[in-house]
Design a protein around this motif. Structure first.
Motif, PDB file in Angstrom:
ATOM      1  N   ALA A 104     118.880  43.717  17.245  1.00 32.15           N
ATOM      2  CA  ALA A 104     119.639  42.887  16.300  1.00 32.15           C
ATOM      3  C   ALA A 104     120.823  43.661  15.723  1.00 32.15           C
ATOM      4  O   ALA A 104     121.827  43.060  15.351  1.00 32.15           O
ATOM      5  CB  ALA A 104     118.734  42.377  15.190  1.00 32.15           C
TER       6      ALA A 104
ATOM      7  N   THR B 216     115.308  51.192  15.888  1.00 30.39           N
ATOM      8  CA  THR B 216     116.228  50.138  15.463  1.00 30.39           C
ATOM      9  C   THR B 216     116.207  49.006  16.486  1.00 30.39           C
ATOM     10  O   THR B 216     116.300  49.244  17.691  1.00 30.39           O
ATOM     11  CB  THR B 216     117.662  50.695  15.328  1.00 30.39           C
ATOM     12  N   SER B 217     116.113  47.784  16.010  1.00 27.56           N
ATOM     13  CA  SER B 217     116.047  46.645  16.928  1.00 27.56           C
ATOM     14  C   SER B 217     117.413  46.358  17.544  1.00 27.56           C
ATOM     15  O   SER B 217     118.445  46.834  17.062  1.00 27.56           O
ATOM     16  CB  SER B 217     115.534  45.407  16.194  1.00 27.56           C
TER      17      SER B 217
ATOM     18  N   ARG C 204     127.085  41.243  20.804  1.00 30.30           N
ATOM     19  CA  ARG C 204     126.662  40.019  21.494  1.00 30.30           C
ATOM     20  C   ARG C 204     127.617  38.871  21.169  1.00 30.30           C
ATOM     21  O   ARG C 204     128.046  38.120  22.056  1.00 30.30           O
ATOM     22  CB  ARG C 204     125.227  39.660  21.118  1.00 30.30           C
ATOM     23  N   ARG C 205     127.956  38.733  19.885  1.00 26.30           N
ATOM     24  CA  ARG C 205     128.877  37.662  19.487  1.00 26.30           C
ATOM     25  C   ARG C 205     130.263  37.850  20.091  1.00 26.30           C
ATOM     26  O   ARG C 205     130.995  36.878  20.305  1.00 26.30           O
ATOM     27  CB  ARG C 205     128.958  37.575  17.955  1.00 26.30           C
TER      28      ARG C 205
ATOM     29  N   ASP D 216     124.029  42.713  17.347  1.00 21.99           N
ATOM     30  CA  ASP D 216     124.459  41.310  17.328  1.00 21.99           C
ATOM     31  C   ASP D 216     125.980  41.146  17.287  1.00 21.99           C
ATOM     32  O   ASP D 216     126.504  40.235  17.939  1.00 21.99           O
ATOM     33  CB  ASP D 216     123.808  40.557  16.174  1.00 21.99           C
TER      34      ASP D 216
ATOM     35  N   GLY E  47     124.232  49.482  13.250  1.00 22.32           N
ATOM     36  CA  GLY E  47     124.746  48.155  12.923  1.00 22.32           C
ATOM     37  C   GLY E  47     126.162  48.186  12.388  1.00 22.32           C
ATOM     38  O   GLY E  47     127.012  47.394  12.797  1.00 22.32           O
TER      39      GLY E  47
END
Length: 95
Positions: free
Chosen positions: A83, A80-81, A89-90, A86, A55
């Motif tokens: 997410a 780990t997801s 993705r953004r 993210d 992350g």
């Protein structure tokens, strides 16, 4: 090395000293760049960092504006997801 054998062009790698030694051994001729520079060159970004850094590494790359639409970003963790990706993705990348 297996990606290259499968016909994928590896444009760059990055990492610490241990990673650098492995890149030199298994991917001769592949440039070893700083994280952000390696990502700028890639269509597919593979984050092969420890699970607890996925992350934060993704955030660093997004904040440096190196992740862009048209890129795909993946991680190698089974624990780990998605997410954690993210920030990519953004930034418009596919995860």
């Amino acid at each position: 090395m297996l990606l290259a054998r499968a016909g994928h062009r590896i444009v760059a790698a990055s990492g610490r000293d241990g990673s650098r030694a492995r890149v030199e051994r298994y991917l001769p001729g592949v440039p070893i760049l700083e994280d952000t520079d390696a990502v700028r060159e890639a269509r597919v970004v593979i984050l092969g960092v420890p699970d607890d850094r996925i992350g934060s590494m993704c955030m660093v790359l997004a904040e440096a504006e190196t992740l862009q639409p048209g890129q795909a970003v993946v991680h190698l963790s089974g624990a780990t997801s998605l997410a954690a990706l993210d920030p990519a993705r953004r930034a418009g990348a596919t995860v």
